[in-house]
Design an enzyme around this catalytic site. Sequence first.
Site, mmCIF file in Angstrom:
data_model
loop_
_atom_site.group_PDB
_atom_site.id
_atom_site.type_symbol
_atom_site.label_atom_id
_atom_site.label_comp_id
_atom_site.label_asym_id
_atom_site.label_seq_id
_atom_site.Cartn_x
_atom_site.Cartn_y
_atom_site.Cartn_z
ATOM 1 N N LYS B 85 -2.119 -12.106 -14.372
ATOM 2 C CA LYS B 85 -0.701 -11.402 -14.701
ATOM 3 C C LYS B 85 -0.528 -12.493 -16.876
ATOM 4 O O LYS B 85 -0.718 -12.625 -17.714
ATOM 5 C CB LYS B 85 0.632 -11.666 -14.322
ATOM 6 C CG LYS B 85 0.915 -11.215 -13.459
ATOM 7 C CD LYS B 85 1.333 -9.717 -13.684
ATOM 8 C CE LYS B 85 1.755 -8.516 -12.626
ATOM 9 N NZ LYS B 85 1.930 -6.932 -13.343
ATOM 10 N N GLU B 107 10.789 -7.800 -17.087
ATOM 11 C CA GLU B 107 11.124 -8.352 -15.834
ATOM 12 C C GLU B 107 9.549 -8.959 -14.964
ATOM 13 O O GLU B 107 8.908 -9.006 -15.193
ATOM 14 C CB GLU B 107 10.847 -6.804 -15.646
ATOM 15 C CG GLU B 107 9.483 -5.776 -16.014
ATOM 16 C CD GLU B 107 8.959 -5.943 -16.621
ATOM 17 O OE1 GLU B 107 8.725 -6.404 -18.257
ATOM 18 O OE2 GLU B 107 7.741 -6.298 -16.320
ATOM 19 N N SER B 374 -6.461 -10.458 -7.634
ATOM 20 C CA SER B 374 -5.533 -10.617 -8.138
ATOM 21 C C SER B 374 -4.548 -11.359 -8.364
ATOM 22 O O SER B 374 -3.934 -11.844 -9.425
ATOM 23 C CB SER B 374 -4.945 -9.042 -8.186
ATOM 24 O OG SER B 374 -3.476 -8.249 -7.268
#
Lengths: 264, 393
Positions: B85, B107, B374
């Site tokens: 991220k 969010e 990830s």
Amino acid sequence: MRSYKEVFSELKGAALIPFFVIGDPDFDTSVTTVKRAIDSGADILELGIPFSDPIADGPTIQKADIRAQQAGINMQRALAFIRQIKQYRDIPIGLLMYYNLVYQYGPEKFFREFHEAGVNSVLVADLNIDDADEIFAPARQAGLDTVFMVTPNTSQERMKQIASKTTGFIYAVSLLGVTGSREELSDTVNGLVKKMKALANVPVCVGFGISKPEHAAVLAQGGADGVIIGSKIVSIIEENLDSHEKIYSNIRVFVKEVKAAIAK
Amino acid sequence: MKYKGKFGEYGGFYVPEVLMPALEELEEAFYKYYQDKEFVTQLNKLLGDYAGRPTPLYYAARFSERLGLKVFLKREDLLHGGAHKVNNTLGQGLLAKFMGKTKLIAETGAGQHGLATAMIGALFGFDTKIFMGTTDIERQSVNVHKMKLCGAEVIPVEGGTGTLKDAINDALRYWTANVTDTFYLFGSACGPHPYPTVVRHFQSCIGKETRRQCLEKIGSLPDMVVACVGGGSNAIGIFSGFLGDKDVRLIGVEAGGEGIKTGKHAASLVAGRIGVLHGSKAYLLQDEQGQVLETESVSAGLDYPAVGPEHCLLKDTGRAEYVEADDDDVLDAFELLSKSEGILPALESAHALAYLCSVKESLSPDITAVVNLSGRGDKDVGIVEKYRPVMTK
């Protein structure tokens, strides 16, 4: 079928446009509530079909959407609802809703059936003019007016485009934000109405945040052609869920007060 | 808008008029800066020194042995913040800085995007608000504390099931009211244009690096690239490096929850049909009338009823394949990687591992697969303990 044009040309003051979520809190109570609003002076109705993810709505209308969904409101019930209201009174009806419901139903079928039931226009909250091509042609073809929103941050250029695509009336959003009652009226709204009226050859009605007869009076004096009241109306339903009689009487009192405040 | 933001028929910007000026401003700024020398220099420095790029491509020998094929892990889990991220939050955060914005909202589902936003909020001195569903706040409480420690305000969202979809709804509502001075740092490759393009761009470093590392380490391209798909940002990031390599199979793994047949899942590409949610046309989990369905998954980060528009196009053209992995298999895969390699994968990333486990018998031993790992699984230890008490005892 009575048109927006007829209403606006006959009216002396501004038009009173209450908003209801169809079937809130249940089908029959909702029908009676809307009828009482008509009896008390509503000139046009804005009706919402409940959606699971209403991103343009604040908590009051979100909860109404949930109540109506729990009461089993779907497209078929919404059509039946509109037919019942139109049987009671030939009053212009604008739908205010979200695109996925129109898209799943099929825009052409949707506009045709709701026009036949008595709807004058459909405003899709999450379709701006750039993406509106998907509904523009089928809506016009079905004989519906196409109502679009302008907001306080809309550029002059977009205002012109919106004016050119709008029939019926322009929905001017009084503030930056979602639906919901506000204590104070936004101080920029009269400027927005004035600017929009100079560009458009259709009436300009104001919605979002309007919760008091005094707000409506200020807007009418400032040149608004109509006043749309949603969350305040819906909150009257929410606050009286234990007594439907109280819903009817409180709606009647409130609508009459607003009507008196905007009549010339 | 300069562009339509369409991927085939998917994408677009289905948003209320009030949000259009902000999306236009973002589109303009993105195309102004994304190749700007000063912007690129600053971003690359941050990706290296702050986030820890490049991340290794690791040959997981013991895991491979258990599966009977060659598995390489792209170690995005080693990045600062514990997930891919940060690639996107550094990119969009720097964009916000170049645009002169000082307030951020975001969010979050699993809290990884929220944390990565809170981190760069602290780094750049932004005033940061993170919208998070109440269910997710409860199941990802460690990340909530981390966000607060970085100085972000975490705003609980109670609507719906208190998951990612509801957090996006309220973030969009907040943005509507504060659109003139607030930058919405969207976390996945979905939402209205230009977000799918912006997020893909900032995540494409994963694919570029992986492709180069494959050529260096393996001497050839892999046979398959596997990634989990919620909104789809890590998957589009790694896929983007291989789209032109027709012989490389691209496989996206969605959240199968308790199984597609039970209806309790979040597999929009596998089991949804085209609809419009959160500003974008995409495969969507919805009922007959178009009401969006509630989703279920053991992993908060995949618990979302829609998916990025580019994945929808890749599915339709057949360039990528989309499958699902059920919660049970995901927990097995989590355990297998932990035990065989000493690497705890995020439950999201464990979906990609679970897929490989499920097809291992049909694959020949000389097959080379790259899995985008990830995120790391520290945040999920509590959940795994709840579902599989025996695993941690």
